[in-house]
Design an enzyme around this catalytic site. Structure first.
Site, PDB file in Angstrom:
ATOM      1  N   TYR A  51       0.810  -1.089  -0.101  1.00 47.35           N
ATOM      2  CA  TYR A  51      -0.237   0.039   0.081  1.00 47.35           C
ATOM      3  C   TYR A  51       0.922   1.373  -0.020  1.00 47.35           C
ATOM      4  O   TYR A  51       1.721   1.383   0.987  1.00 47.35           O
ATOM      5  CB  TYR A  51      -0.983   0.085   1.371  1.00 47.35           C
ATOM      6  N   GLY A 198     -14.820  -6.307   2.203  1.00 45.81           N
ATOM      7  CA  GLY A 198     -15.512  -6.071   1.212  1.00 45.81           C
ATOM      8  C   GLY A 198     -17.200  -6.289   1.768  1.00 45.81           C
ATOM      9  O   GLY A 198     -17.856  -6.595   1.077  1.00 45.81           O
ATOM     10  N   GLY A 203     -19.556  -0.175  -1.190  1.00 38.06           N
ATOM     11  CA  GLY A 203     -20.658   0.786  -1.134  1.00 38.06           C
ATOM     12  C   GLY A 203     -22.071   0.346  -1.494  1.00 38.06           C
ATOM     13  O   GLY A 203     -23.003   1.138  -1.512  1.00 38.06           O
ATOM     14  N   LEU A 204     -22.010  -0.713  -2.362  1.00 33.43           N
ATOM     15  CA  LEU A 204     -23.450  -1.015  -2.810  1.00 33.43           C
ATOM     16  C   LEU A 204     -24.416  -1.508  -2.065  1.00 33.43           C
ATOM     17  O   LEU A 204     -25.881  -1.177  -2.480  1.00 33.43           O
ATOM     18  CB  LEU A 204     -23.028  -1.908  -4.128  1.00 33.43           C
ATOM     19  N   LEU A 205     -24.093  -1.743  -0.938  1.00 29.83           N
ATOM     20  CA  LEU A 205     -25.187  -2.110   0.032  1.00 29.83           C
ATOM     21  C   LEU A 205     -25.237  -1.137   1.204  1.00 29.83           C
ATOM     22  O   LEU A 205     -26.187  -1.416   1.639  1.00 29.83           O
ATOM     23  CB  LEU A 205     -24.569  -3.491   0.894  1.00 29.83           C
TER      24      LEU A 205
END
Length: 298
Positions: A51, A198, A203-205
């Site tokens: 990272y 995840g 962020g879709l949930l």
């Protein structure tokens, strides 16, 4: 905050893990976030040497300076940046791992790593050599335990059979239940923990507009998100509900959530006071979308 044992190790980590990759470069802001996370009971911090070309480890080392004993610190190894910085190569050899840990220890400002994880892996790797490297580091006291970060069932099976891994970090959410096909049962039977990343499905949930995701159509994603909102109701937020869904599955020991703002942190740690997800709610969510299976990485 609840704490769970990681596999057969003596590590006990918070339900919510702090995914450090999401932190931005404002160290003053990040210090406030980290301090509040620890105050809220989060003790598990996960980073990787990959990272930001090692800068994420350096920043975490500075931010946790003086608080090391309060934290379970995890990092990952196996990817080596190219000399020109244009990308990285997979380099999971014994000598590389044993050398790379010294760099991570220096950047993290510590003399031991609680959980050292192989950052990927393929079936063509020198697996016995990799395992030997991790076992040597345990014997030397430089790491307390080791695991892998992988979504490849065949690779996971090999490490379960041949090593002393205590954890597998993998994607797991309402919109990614591929591990349920075989991996979850395998790990549970062998007392190896799952570190679920995840859990919000990018962020879709938790409020982002529906779109195609993995094998799901935008319509299927919206159906899952709608189910999460329905179950959340006024009892908890959608993101809390999605994280609770992941945590409900054994042997998940922690949901590792990428956090970059105080607002995100406060929402996720409020899980500790939010209404528990019931078995009926979990079942309803599971029925809202069909589970997927791995069509590659086998």
């Amino acid at each position: 905050m609840r704490y769970n044992q990681v596999g057969k190790s003596d590590l006990h980590i918070s339900d919510i893990g702090f995914g450090c990759m999401s932190l931005e470069n404002d160290e003053q802001v990040n210090k406030r976030i980290i301090d509040e996370a620890i105050a809220a009971g989060i003790n598990f911090f996960d980073t990787a040497d990959l990272y930001d070309k090692g800068e994420n480890e350096r920043q975490i080392g500075r931010l946790l300076h003086g608080r090391r004993s309060e934290c379970i610190l995890a990092t990952k190894v196996g990817n080596r940046w190219k000399a020109d910085g244009s990308g990285w190569d997979w380099a999971p050899g014994k000598d590389y791992i044993i050398g790379a840990v010294e760099d991570s220890l220096r950047r993290l400002e510590t003399d031991y790593i609680d959980l050292y994880q192989l950052h990927g892996g393929t079936i063509e790797d020198p697996i016995d050599e990799i395992i030997e490297a991790f076992d040597i580091l345990v014997e030397q006291g430089k790491i307390r335990a080791y695991g892998i970060s992988s979504i490849r069932p065949q690779v996971i099976q090999e490490y379960v059979n041949r090593s002393a891994i205590v954890s597998v970090m993998m994607q797991y959410s309402l919109l990614d239940r591929r591990p349920e096909e075989s991996v979850i049962k395998l790990l549970q039977e062998n007392q190896i923990s799952v570190l679920a990343r995840g859990s919000l499905a990018q962020g879709l949930l938790s409020g982002k507009p529906a779109r195609e995701y993995l094998s799901y159509s935008a319509e299927e994603v919206e159906a899952a998100a709608k189910a999460v909102r329905f179950v959340a109701g006024t009892k908890r937020s959608a993101s809390q509900t999605a994280v609770m869904y992941a945590l409900k599955k054994q042997p998940v020991a922690s949901a590792v959530v990428g956090i970059r703002t105080l607002e995100q942190l406060r929402d996720v740690v409020d899980i500790t006071s939010a209404t528990e997800l019931t078995g009926a709610e979990h079942h309803f969510l599971s029925e809202s979308v069909k589970p997927g299976t791995y069509d590659k990485f086998r």
